[in-house]
Design a protein around this motif. Structure first.
Motif, PDB file in Angstrom:
ATOM      1  N   HIS A   1       7.525 -74.017   0.950  1.00 14.51           N
ATOM      2  CA  HIS A   1       8.393 -74.887   1.759  1.00 14.51           C
ATOM      3  C   HIS A   1       8.587 -74.476   3.249  1.00 14.51           C
ATOM      4  O   HIS A   1       8.757 -73.152   3.356  1.00 14.51           O
ATOM      5  N   ASN A   2       8.685 -75.078   4.109  1.00 16.29           N
ATOM      6  CA  ASN A   2       8.679 -74.894   5.408  1.00 16.29           C
ATOM      7  C   ASN A   2      10.116 -74.452   5.994  1.00 16.29           C
ATOM      8  O   ASN A   2      10.448 -74.034   6.963  1.00 16.29           O
ATOM      9  N   ASP A   3      11.053 -74.590   5.124  1.00 16.76           N
ATOM     10  CA  ASP A   3      12.396 -74.055   5.236  1.00 16.76           C
ATOM     11  C   ASP A   3      12.896 -73.194   3.872  1.00 16.76           C
ATOM     12  O   ASP A   3      13.233 -73.914   2.874  1.00 16.76           O
TER      13      ASP A   3
ATOM     14  N   GLU B   1      14.999 -71.477   3.267  1.00 16.79           N
ATOM     15  CA  GLU B   1      16.471 -71.290   2.704  1.00 16.79           C
ATOM     16  C   GLU B   1      17.043 -72.552   2.511  1.00 16.79           C
ATOM     17  O   GLU B   1      18.137 -72.625   2.404  1.00 16.79           O
ATOM     18  N   SER B   2      16.212 -73.662   2.096  1.00 12.92           N
ATOM     19  CA  SER B   2      16.784 -74.877   1.727  1.00 12.92           C
ATOM     20  C   SER B   2      17.317 -74.879   0.336  1.00 12.92           C
ATOM     21  O   SER B   2      17.175 -73.993  -0.478  1.00 12.92           O
TER      22      SER B   2
ATOM     23  N   PRO C   1       6.483 -70.105   4.109  1.00 15.04           N
ATOM     24  CA  PRO C   1       6.077 -71.638   4.409  1.00 15.04           C
ATOM     25  C   PRO C   1       4.988 -72.148   3.936  1.00 15.04           C
ATOM     26  O   PRO C   1       4.049 -71.351   3.475  1.00 15.04           O
TER      27      PRO C   1
END
Length: 209
Positions: A30-32, A34-35, A52
């Motif tokens: 996931h590119n975030d 902390e999502s 990422p």
């Protein structure tokens, strides 16, 4: 194996959690990192690493795509898979639980088009997440079947090994174009369970004489 998951919702988490219990290393791609979806998954299983997306792909042997189908093109086109196995766990679902690509082509073939240098295998789509969360049927001697499709035998071999870890019998139905029929099996399951109230705790099985 090191397994990366693009998408960690019901399907992605169910698979990742079970594979981690079987000794595989899990990376959430996931590119975030902390999502909300990442932190929720890590709260349920603290062994999950998050990286990422491209870094997760580079670090993994097999990548799972478990996102809503409508996001797949934008996610996949910028990525470099370098010939790695990409398991397509997604389904194009249209209005009224119809095939989202009007049955003209499978979603998996579109995934292969967008992820040009991946070895795409269709798997883990013919049931809802409930049977990925718990694939064990202790009162039966016949294993639940997991039907797969793909163009590369080595990639399908890796998926077969993962299926065995979860307790599924692998049924190889042929090349990636056969995914269209698997997606229709998904629609059948979804209509039975989500629309018509059948309980979700059932799978298909393969009997051979």
């Amino acid at each position: 194996m090191k397994l990366a998951f693009i998408g960690i919702g019901n399907v992605g988490f169910s698979l990742a959690n079970n594979f981690q219990k079987k000794g595989h290393e899990i990376i959430i791609a996931h590119n975030d990192v902390e999502s909300g979806s990442v932190t929720k998954a890590q709260a349920k299983n603290t062994s999950f690493l998050a990286l990422p997306i491209q870094e997760a792909i580079d670090a993994s042997e097999v990548i799972f795509l478990a996102t809503p189908f409508k996001f797949n093109e934008d996610i996949l086109k910028p990525l470099e898979f370098k010939g790695k196995t990409l398991i397509d766990c997604t389904n194009p679902v249209g209005a009224g639980i119809s095939h989202g690509l009007e049955s003209k082509i499978s979603g998996a073939e579109k995934v292969q088009e967008w992820a040009k240098n991946a070895r795409v295998v269709k798997a883990y789509t013919i049931y809802g997440f409930e049977n990925l969360e718990n694939p064990i049927f202790p009162n039966h001697t016949v294993k639940p079947a997991m039907l797969i499709a793909g163009n590369n035998s080595e990639a399908k071999g890796k998926v077969s090994l993962l299926n065995t870890d979860l307790g599924f019998e692998t049924i190889d139905v042929g090349d990636l174009s056969q995914s269209l029929h698997l997606e229709h099996m998904t629609l059948l399951w979804v209509k039975m369970v989500r629309a018509n109230g059948h309980h979700p705790n059932f799978t298909w099985a393969y009997l051979e004489r």
